[in-house]
Write a protein that holds these residues in place. Structure first.
Motif, PDB file in Angstrom:
ATOM      1  N   ARG A   1      19.152  15.857  -6.773  1.00 15.65           N
ATOM      2  CA  ARG A   1      19.765  15.247  -5.595  1.00 15.65           C
ATOM      3  C   ARG A   1      19.912  13.724  -5.713  1.00 15.65           C
ATOM      4  O   ARG A   1      20.600  13.121  -4.895  1.00 15.65           O
ATOM      5  CB  ARG A   1      18.951  15.573  -4.339  1.00 15.65           C
ATOM      6  N   MET A   2      19.306  13.088  -6.693  1.00 18.63           N
ATOM      7  CA  MET A   2      19.343  11.642  -6.834  1.00 18.63           C
ATOM      8  C   MET A   2      20.124  11.242  -8.080  1.00 18.63           C
ATOM      9  O   MET A   2      20.143  11.988  -9.060  1.00 18.63           O
ATOM     10  CB  MET A   2      17.919  11.062  -6.938  1.00 18.63           C
ATOM     11  N   PRO A   3      20.757  10.066  -8.073  1.00 17.01           N
ATOM     12  CA  PRO A   3      21.323   9.552  -9.318  1.00 17.01           C
ATOM     13  C   PRO A   3      20.225   9.378 -10.365  1.00 17.01           C
ATOM     14  O   PRO A   3      19.077   9.073 -10.034  1.00 17.01           O
ATOM     15  CB  PRO A   3      21.916   8.199  -8.905  1.00 17.01           C
ATOM     16  N   ALA A   4      20.585   9.579 -11.608  1.00 19.27           N
ATOM     17  CA  ALA A   4      19.579   9.536 -12.676  1.00 19.27           C
ATOM     18  C   ALA A   4      18.854   8.200 -12.719  1.00 19.27           C
ATOM     19  O   ALA A   4      17.634   8.150 -12.897  1.00 19.27           O
ATOM     20  CB  ALA A   4      20.243   9.826 -14.022  1.00 19.27           C
ATOM     21  N   THR A   5      19.597   7.102 -12.545  1.00 15.20           N
ATOM     22  CA  THR A   5      18.960   5.781 -12.615  1.00 15.20           C
ATOM     23  C   THR A   5      17.956   5.600 -11.486  1.00 15.20           C
ATOM     24  O   THR A   5      16.883   5.016 -11.680  1.00 15.20           O
ATOM     25  CB  THR A   5      20.022   4.677 -12.554  1.00 15.20           C
ATOM     26  N   ALA A   6      18.301   6.088 -10.290  1.00 18.41           N
ATOM     27  CA  ALA A   6      17.384   5.966  -9.158  1.00 18.41           C
ATOM     28  C   ALA A   6      16.144   6.820  -9.374  1.00 18.41           C
ATOM     29  O   ALA A   6      15.021   6.386  -9.095  1.00 18.41           O
ATOM     30  CB  ALA A   6      18.097   6.365  -7.865  1.00 18.41           C
ATOM     31  N   PHE A   7      16.326   8.035  -9.875  1.00 18.55           N
ATOM     32  CA  PHE A   7      15.172   8.904 -10.120  1.00 18.55           C
ATOM     33  C   PHE A   7      14.231   8.284 -11.143  1.00 18.55           C
ATOM     34  O   PHE A   7      13.009   8.266 -10.959  1.00 18.55           O
ATOM     35  CB  PHE A   7      15.639  10.278 -10.604  1.00 18.55           C
ATOM     36  N   LEU A   8      14.788   7.772 -12.224  1.00 14.98           N
ATOM     37  CA  LEU A   8      13.952   7.211 -13.284  1.00 14.98           C
ATOM     38  C   LEU A   8      13.201   5.972 -12.816  1.00 14.98           C
ATOM     39  O   LEU A   8      12.061   5.739 -13.209  1.00 14.98           O
ATOM     40  CB  LEU A   8      14.809   6.882 -14.501  1.00 14.98           C
ATOM     41  N   SER A   9      13.822   5.174 -11.950  1.00 14.57           N
ATOM     42  CA  SER A   9      13.154   3.965 -11.471  1.00 14.57           C
ATOM     43  C   SER A   9      12.039   4.287 -10.488  1.00 14.57           C
ATOM     44  O   SER A   9      11.046   3.563 -10.405  1.00 14.57           O
ATOM     45  CB  SER A   9      14.166   3.024 -10.815  1.00 14.57           C
ATOM     46  N   ILE A  10      12.174   5.393  -9.740  1.00 13.34           N
ATOM     47  CA  ILE A  10      11.174   5.740  -8.720  1.00 13.34           C
ATOM     48  C   ILE A  10      10.131   6.713  -9.261  1.00 13.34           C
ATOM     49  O   ILE A  10       8.926   6.510  -9.123  1.00 13.34           O
ATOM     50  CB  ILE A  10      11.861   6.333  -7.476  1.00 13.34           C
ATOM     51  N   PHE A  11      10.598   7.786  -9.884  1.00 12.90           N
ATOM     52  CA  PHE A  11       9.693   8.863 -10.298  1.00 12.90           C
ATOM     53  C   PHE A  11       9.512   8.974 -11.812  1.00 12.90           C
ATOM     54  O   PHE A  11       8.676   9.762 -12.265  1.00 12.90           O
ATOM     55  CB  PHE A  11      10.212  10.218  -9.781  1.00 12.90           C
ATOM     56  N   GLY A  12      10.287   8.233 -12.586  1.00 16.78           N
ATOM     57  CA  GLY A  12      10.276   8.410 -14.032  1.00 16.78           C
ATOM     58  C   GLY A  12       8.906   8.360 -14.680  1.00 16.78           C
ATOM     59  O   GLY A  12       8.510   9.302 -15.381  1.00 16.78           O
ATOM     60  N   PRO A  13       8.118   7.288 -14.486  1.00 21.35           N
ATOM     61  CA  PRO A  13       6.798   7.222 -15.136  1.00 21.35           C
ATOM     62  C   PRO A  13       5.862   8.349 -14.703  1.00 21.35           C
ATOM     63  O   PRO A  13       5.091   8.863 -15.527  1.00 21.35           O
ATOM     64  CB  PRO A  13       6.262   5.856 -14.695  1.00 21.35           C
ATOM     65  N   TYR A  14       5.946   8.750 -13.435  1.00 22.66           N
ATOM     66  CA  TYR A  14       5.073   9.816 -12.948  1.00 22.66           C
ATOM     67  C   TYR A  14       5.488  11.162 -13.539  1.00 22.66           C
ATOM     68  O   TYR A  14       4.628  11.982 -13.903  1.00 22.66           O
ATOM     69  CB  TYR A  14       5.111   9.872 -11.422  1.00 22.66           C
ATOM     70  N   ALA A  15       6.805  11.403 -13.633  1.00 20.04           N
ATOM     71  CA  ALA A  15       7.286  12.656 -14.215  1.00 20.04           C
ATOM     72  C   ALA A  15       6.877  12.758 -15.684  1.00 20.04           C
ATOM     73  O   ALA A  15       6.505  13.837 -16.166  1.00 20.04           O
ATOM     74  CB  ALA A  15       8.800  12.750 -14.064  1.00 20.04           C
ATOM     75  N   GLN A  16       6.941  11.650 -16.402  1.00 21.28           N
ATOM     76  CA  GLN A  16       6.538  11.660 -17.810  1.00 21.28           C
ATOM     77  C   GLN A  16       5.053  11.970 -17.955  1.00 21.28           C
ATOM     78  O   GLN A  16       4.654  12.779 -18.805  1.00 21.28           O
ATOM     79  CB  GLN A  16       6.863  10.313 -18.448  1.00 21.28           C
ATOM     80  N   ARG A  17       4.227  11.342 -17.116  1.00 24.97           N
ATOM     81  CA  ARG A  17       2.783  11.602 -17.176  1.00 24.97           C
ATOM     82  C   ARG A  17       2.488  13.047 -16.778  1.00 24.97           C
ATOM     83  O   ARG A  17       1.604  13.697 -17.367  1.00 24.97           O
ATOM     84  CB  ARG A  17       2.058  10.626 -16.243  1.00 24.97           C
ATOM     85  N   LEU A  18       3.229  13.589 -15.806  1.00 29.40           N
ATOM     86  CA  LEU A  18       3.013  14.964 -15.382  1.00 29.40           C
ATOM     87  C   LEU A  18       3.330  15.942 -16.505  1.00 29.40           C
ATOM     88  O   LEU A  18       2.608  16.934 -16.704  1.00 29.40           O
ATOM     89  CB  LEU A  18       3.875  15.262 -14.153  1.00 29.40           C
ATOM     90  N   ASP A  19       4.390  15.678 -17.250  1.00 31.53           N
ATOM     91  CA  ASP A  19       4.716  16.549 -18.386  1.00 31.53           C
ATOM     92  C   ASP A  19       3.589  16.529 -19.425  1.00 31.53           C
ATOM     93  O   ASP A  19       3.306  17.552 -20.060  1.00 31.53           O
ATOM     94  CB  ASP A  19       6.024  16.092 -19.031  1.00 31.53           C
ATOM     95  N   GLU A  20       2.960  15.369 -19.602  1.00 26.58           N
ATOM     96  CA  GLU A  20       1.844  15.290 -20.539  1.00 26.58           C
ATOM     97  C   GLU A  20       0.648  16.106 -20.045  1.00 26.58           C
ATOM     98  O   GLU A  20      -0.016  16.784 -20.832  1.00 26.58           O
ATOM     99  CB  GLU A  20       1.431  13.832 -20.731  1.00 26.58           C
ATOM    100  N   LEU A  21       0.387  16.036 -18.737  1.00 26.45           N
ATOM    101  CA  LEU A  21      -0.747  16.778 -18.187  1.00 26.45           C
ATOM    102  C   LEU A  21      -0.523  18.286 -18.250  1.00 26.45           C
ATOM    103  O   LEU A  21      -1.451  19.048 -18.550  1.00 26.45           O
ATOM    104  CB  LEU A  21      -0.989  16.354 -16.737  1.00 26.45           C
ATOM    105  N   LEU A  22       0.706  18.713 -17.939  1.00 24.43           N
ATOM    106  CA  LEU A  22       0.995  20.146 -17.877  1.00 24.43           C
ATOM    107  C   LEU A  22       1.440  20.660 -19.240  1.00 24.43           C
ATOM    108  O   LEU A  22       2.436  21.368 -19.377  1.00 24.43           O
ATOM    109  CB  LEU A  22       2.071  20.413 -16.823  1.00 24.43           C
ATOM    110  N   SER A  23       0.674  20.334 -20.239  1.00 24.22           N
ATOM    111  CA  SER A  23       0.941  20.801 -21.597  1.00 24.22           C
ATOM    112  C   SER A  23      -0.284  21.546 -22.106  1.00 24.22           C
ATOM    113  O   SER A  23      -1.408  21.301 -21.657  1.00 24.22           O
ATOM    114  CB  SER A  23       1.260  19.621 -22.512  1.00 24.22           C
ATOM    115  N   PRO A  24      -0.086  22.480 -23.030  1.00 26.33           N
ATOM    116  CA  PRO A  24      -1.246  23.214 -23.560  1.00 26.33           C
ATOM    117  C   PRO A  24      -2.294  22.316 -24.191  1.00 26.33           C
ATOM    118  O   PRO A  24      -3.446  22.719 -24.352  1.00 26.33           O
ATOM    119  CB  PRO A  24      -0.598  24.142 -24.601  1.00 26.33           C
ATOM    120  N   GLY A  25      -1.942  21.091 -24.538  1.00 26.03           N
ATOM    121  CA  GLY A  25      -2.929  20.198 -25.119  1.00 26.03           C
ATOM    122  C   GLY A  25      -3.979  19.742 -24.132  1.00 26.03           C
ATOM    123  O   GLY A  25      -5.083  19.349 -24.528  1.00 26.03           O
ATOM    124  N   CYS A  26      -3.654  19.775 -22.841  1.00 24.38           N
ATOM    125  CA  CYS A  26      -4.609  19.355 -21.807  1.00 24.38           C
ATOM    126  C   CYS A  26      -5.304  20.540 -21.158  1.00 24.38           C
ATOM    127  O   CYS A  26      -6.496  20.467 -20.840  1.00 24.38           O
ATOM    128  CB  CYS A  26      -3.894  18.521 -20.734  1.00 24.38           C
TER     129      CYS A  26
END
Length: 247
Positions: free
Chosen positions: A193-218
């Motif tokens: 629902r958001m432009p890509a640039t807006a999403f990355l500026s607001i949620f980008g770092p959190y989404a990246q960290r979440l992908d790291e947490l929700l991996s079989p390595g963790c």
């Protein structure tokens, strides 16, 4: 002298101008300035992390314009902002949030994550509360909600649920996986629902960290699959403000 002559010449031309009816045309300098402000290119301004700074000005010009001639109260507010920025830099240097596997016990926690105990001033009883879920927030266990990392010291942390993903005081355990999966689904809805640039500026770092947490390595694959089955993909599953809803 040259400057004064230039102003006089400009004034003479201004008053000698006439409109379509043949009357003297009165030019409002304030309108000229307003027209300039409106016509300037702001395409690179909107959505920028420097949105409070006019991109047509250098930082030095902005500083001279807004910081020179401040009142004592304004100077105190500026110093508070600088101190907050410095604290943010110090926090970024702290170790990343802890992830507790299914076999982690109190002794392992004390051995592997002593920085959390030092930062929060925690004793063994408080650490037991943390491991037992008594200090849980939505997406993690919090070492100290009254620490003032994201709000006033001594008051409950006002940060949004996803801010915990990058907070050095957050501890993630298998019991938090369903809510972490709900955050992932929420990020997916926001991405659509958001432009890509807006999403990355607001949620980008959190989404990246979440992908790291929700991996079989963790966490174990079975735990991740179980958590994914608990998600209904609805906004009502998260503690959101009205303006944050996607449905």
């Amino acid at each position: 002298m040259a400057s004064a002559n230039s102003r006089s010449a400009f004034s003479a031309r201004m008053w000698s101008s006439i409109d379509d009816a043949g009357r003297p045309l009165r030019i409002h300098l304030h309108r000229i300035r307003t027209t300039l402000e409106v016509s300037r290119d702001r395409r690179s301004w909107r959505g920028s992390s420097r949105a409070t700074i006019d991109p047509h000005h250098t930082p030095a010009v902005e500083g001279d314009h807004y910081l020179v001639g401040q009142s004592p109260a304004q100077k105190a507010a500026t110093e508070d902002l600088i101190e907050d920025a410095q604290r943010d830099l110090v926090r970024r240097a702290h170790p990343q949030a802890a992830v507790l596997g299914p076999q982690t016990d109190l002794e392992d926690f004390l051995r592997d994550f002593p920085h959390l105990a030092r930062a929060g001033g925690l004793e063994e009883g408080a650490l037991a509360e943390l491991l037992g879920g008594e200090r849980d927030v939505f997406a993690a266990g919090c070492v100290d909600q009254m620490s003032g990392l994201h709000g006033p010291v001594g008051q409950p942390c006002p940060a949004r649920p996803w801010v915990c993903l990058l907070c050095p005081l957050a501890v993630f355990a298998p019991r938090h996986l369903p809510n972490l999966m709900r955050l992932r689904a929420y990020f997916a809805r926001q991405w659509h629902r958001m432009p890509a640039t807006a999403f990355l500026s607001i949620f980008g770092p959190y989404a990246q960290r979440l992908d790291e947490l929700l991996s079989p390595g963790c966490f174990e694959e079975s735990a991740l699959q179980w958590a994914a089955e608990q998600v209904l993909d609805r906004d009502s599953e998260l503690p959101l403000r009205p303006e944050e809803y996607t449905q």
